[in-house]
Design a protein around this motif. Structure first.
Motif, PDB file in Angstrom:
ATOM      1  N   LEU A 163       0.829  -1.208   0.000  1.00 53.87           N
ATOM      2  CA  LEU A 163       0.000   0.000   0.000  1.00 53.87           C
ATOM      3  C   LEU A 163       0.861   1.254   0.000  1.00 53.87           C
ATOM      4  O   LEU A 163       0.531   2.227  -0.674  1.00 53.87           O
ATOM      5  CB  LEU A 163      -0.964  -0.010   1.187  1.00 53.87           C
ATOM      6  CG  LEU A 163      -2.020  -1.108   1.168  1.00 53.87           C
ATOM      7  CD1 LEU A 163      -2.886  -1.019   2.410  1.00 53.87           C
ATOM      8  CD2 LEU A 163      -2.859  -1.051  -0.087  1.00 53.87           C
ATOM      9  N   GLU A 164       1.966   1.221   0.714  1.00 53.72           N
ATOM     10  CA  GLU A 164       2.852   2.386   0.730  1.00 53.72           C
ATOM     11  C   GLU A 164       3.460   2.603  -0.650  1.00 53.72           C
ATOM     12  O   GLU A 164       3.563   3.740  -1.113  1.00 53.72           O
ATOM     13  CB  GLU A 164       3.956   2.198   1.759  1.00 53.72           C
ATOM     14  CG  GLU A 164       4.831   3.426   1.904  1.00 53.72           C
ATOM     15  CD  GLU A 164       5.846   3.305   3.019  1.00 53.72           C
ATOM     16  OE1 GLU A 164       6.902   3.935   2.887  1.00 53.72           O
ATOM     17  OE2 GLU A 164       5.586   2.594   4.005  1.00 53.72           O
ATOM     18  N   LEU A 210      -7.160   3.899   0.978  1.00 53.97           N
ATOM     19  CA  LEU A 210      -6.148   4.433   0.065  1.00 53.97           C
ATOM     20  C   LEU A 210      -6.741   4.722  -1.306  1.00 53.97           C
ATOM     21  O   LEU A 210      -6.540   5.803  -1.865  1.00 53.97           O
ATOM     22  CB  LEU A 210      -4.978   3.452  -0.070  1.00 53.97           C
ATOM     23  CG  LEU A 210      -3.863   3.890  -1.016  1.00 53.97           C
ATOM     24  CD1 LEU A 210      -3.140   5.106  -0.456  1.00 53.97           C
ATOM     25  CD2 LEU A 210      -2.904   2.753  -1.265  1.00 53.97           C
ATOM     26  N   GLU A 222       1.364   9.197  -5.988  1.00 50.24           N
ATOM     27  CA  GLU A 222       1.832  10.545  -5.665  1.00 50.24           C
ATOM     28  C   GLU A 222       2.853  11.018  -6.704  1.00 50.24           C
ATOM     29  O   GLU A 222       2.802  12.166  -7.149  1.00 50.24           O
ATOM     30  CB  GLU A 222       2.459  10.582  -4.262  1.00 50.24           C
ATOM     31  CG  GLU A 222       3.015  11.925  -3.868  1.00 50.24           C
ATOM     32  CD  GLU A 222       1.963  13.018  -3.700  1.00 50.24           C
ATOM     33  OE1 GLU A 222       2.357  14.189  -3.596  1.00 50.24           O
ATOM     34  OE2 GLU A 222       0.747  12.731  -3.689  1.00 50.24           O
ATOM     35  N   ASP A 280       0.795   4.067  -2.897  1.00 48.02           N
ATOM     36  CA  ASP A 280       0.606   5.472  -2.542  1.00 48.02           C
ATOM     37  C   ASP A 280       1.733   6.321  -3.129  1.00 48.02           C
ATOM     38  O   ASP A 280       1.476   7.373  -3.724  1.00 48.02           O
ATOM     39  CB  ASP A 280       0.554   5.620  -1.013  1.00 48.02           C
ATOM     40  CG  ASP A 280       0.196   7.018  -0.571  1.00 48.02           C
ATOM     41  OD1 ASP A 280      -0.785   7.586  -1.099  1.00 48.02           O
ATOM     42  OD2 ASP A 280       0.891   7.543   0.319  1.00 48.02           O
ATOM     43  N   GLN A 281       2.966   5.869  -2.997  1.00 43.60           N
ATOM     44  CA  GLN A 281       4.110   6.608  -3.527  1.00 43.60           C
ATOM     45  C   GLN A 281       4.052   6.704  -5.052  1.00 43.60           C
ATOM     46  O   GLN A 281       4.373   7.756  -5.620  1.00 43.60           O
ATOM     47  CB  GLN A 281       5.419   5.938  -3.104  1.00 43.60           C
ATOM     48  CG  GLN A 281       5.703   6.064  -1.636  1.00 43.60           C
ATOM     49  CD  GLN A 281       6.880   5.206  -1.195  1.00 43.60           C
ATOM     50  OE1 GLN A 281       7.379   4.374  -1.935  1.00 43.60           O
ATOM     51  NE2 GLN A 281       7.306   5.411   0.039  1.00 43.60           N
ATOM     52  N   HIS A 304      -7.669  -0.768   4.754  1.00 38.37           N
ATOM     53  CA  HIS A 304      -6.546   0.099   4.384  1.00 38.37           C
ATOM     54  C   HIS A 304      -6.527   0.359   2.883  1.00 38.37           C
ATOM     55  O   HIS A 304      -6.321   1.485   2.440  1.00 38.37           O
ATOM     56  CB  HIS A 304      -5.218  -0.519   4.830  1.00 38.37           C
ATOM     57  CG  HIS A 304      -5.122  -0.725   6.303  1.00 38.37           C
ATOM     58  ND1 HIS A 304      -5.073   0.318   7.205  1.00 38.37           N
ATOM     59  CD2 HIS A 304      -5.087  -1.851   7.037  1.00 38.37           C
ATOM     60  CE1 HIS A 304      -5.012  -0.167   8.432  1.00 38.37           C
ATOM     61  NE2 HIS A 304      -5.017  -1.482   8.355  1.00 38.37           N
ATOM     62  N   HIS A 352      -9.066   7.693  -1.080  1.00 38.77           N
ATOM     63  CA  HIS A 352      -8.291   8.934  -0.976  1.00 38.77           C
ATOM     64  C   HIS A 352      -7.812   9.372  -2.349  1.00 38.77           C
ATOM     65  O   HIS A 352      -7.950  10.532  -2.729  1.00 38.77           O
ATOM     66  CB  HIS A 352      -7.098   8.740  -0.042  1.00 38.77           C
ATOM     67  CG  HIS A 352      -6.034   9.775  -0.205  1.00 38.77           C
ATOM     68  ND1 HIS A 352      -6.157  11.039   0.322  1.00 38.77           N
ATOM     69  CD2 HIS A 352      -4.849   9.740  -0.866  1.00 38.77           C
ATOM     70  CE1 HIS A 352      -5.072  11.742  -0.014  1.00 38.77           C
ATOM     71  NE2 HIS A 352      -4.272  10.972  -0.724  1.00 38.77           N
ATOM     72  N   TRP A 353      -7.251   8.450  -3.116  1.00 33.18           N
ATOM     73  CA  TRP A 353      -6.704   8.813  -4.421  1.00 33.18           C
ATOM     74  C   TRP A 353      -7.799   9.111  -5.442  1.00 33.18           C
ATOM     75  O   TRP A 353      -7.627   9.954  -6.313  1.00 33.18           O
ATOM     76  CB  TRP A 353      -5.737   7.751  -4.923  1.00 33.18           C
ATOM     77  CG  TRP A 353      -4.407   7.986  -4.295  1.00 33.18           C
ATOM     78  CD1 TRP A 353      -3.818   7.275  -3.297  1.00 33.18           C
ATOM     79  CD2 TRP A 353      -3.535   9.081  -4.582  1.00 33.18           C
ATOM     80  NE1 TRP A 353      -2.638   7.858  -2.940  1.00 33.18           N
ATOM     81  CE2 TRP A 353      -2.442   8.962  -3.717  1.00 33.18           C
ATOM     82  CE3 TRP A 353      -3.579  10.137  -5.472  1.00 33.18           C
ATOM     83  CZ2 TRP A 353      -1.382   9.875  -3.733  1.00 33.18           C
ATOM     84  CZ3 TRP A 353      -2.526  11.038  -5.483  1.00 33.18           C
ATOM     85  CH2 TRP A 353      -1.447  10.899  -4.631  1.00 33.18           C
TER      86      TRP A 353
END
Length: 67
Positions: A14-15, A57, A22, A18-19, A53, A60-61
């Motif tokens: 997930l990180e 995510l 972004e 997300d990266q 989670h 959010h995106w």
């Protein structure tokens, strides 16, 4: 595809997701980020992968890319 969907839903991934989103947003690649988001939602939805989670995510995106 099920294995891929489970991998995507893993907390460590997930990180990275997300990266990646972004980075795409920061470079102005909004369309590509939206396509990636669609793909992730399609894979996890088709395989009925549920993760609070991951849901948070992707939500959010989805919102961030439409603002």
């Amino acid at each position: 595809m099920t294995a891929l969907a489970h991998t995507i839903a893993g907390v460590d991934q997930l990180e990275r997701i997300d990266q990646t989103l972004e980075s795409l947003r920061l470079t102005g690649s909004i369309r590509l980020a939206a396509q990636l988001l669609d793909y992730l939602e399609e894979i996890t939805g088709a395989n009925q992968i549920t993760s609070p989670h991951l849901t948070a995510l992707l939500g959010h995106w989805r919102q961030a890319l439409t603002e």
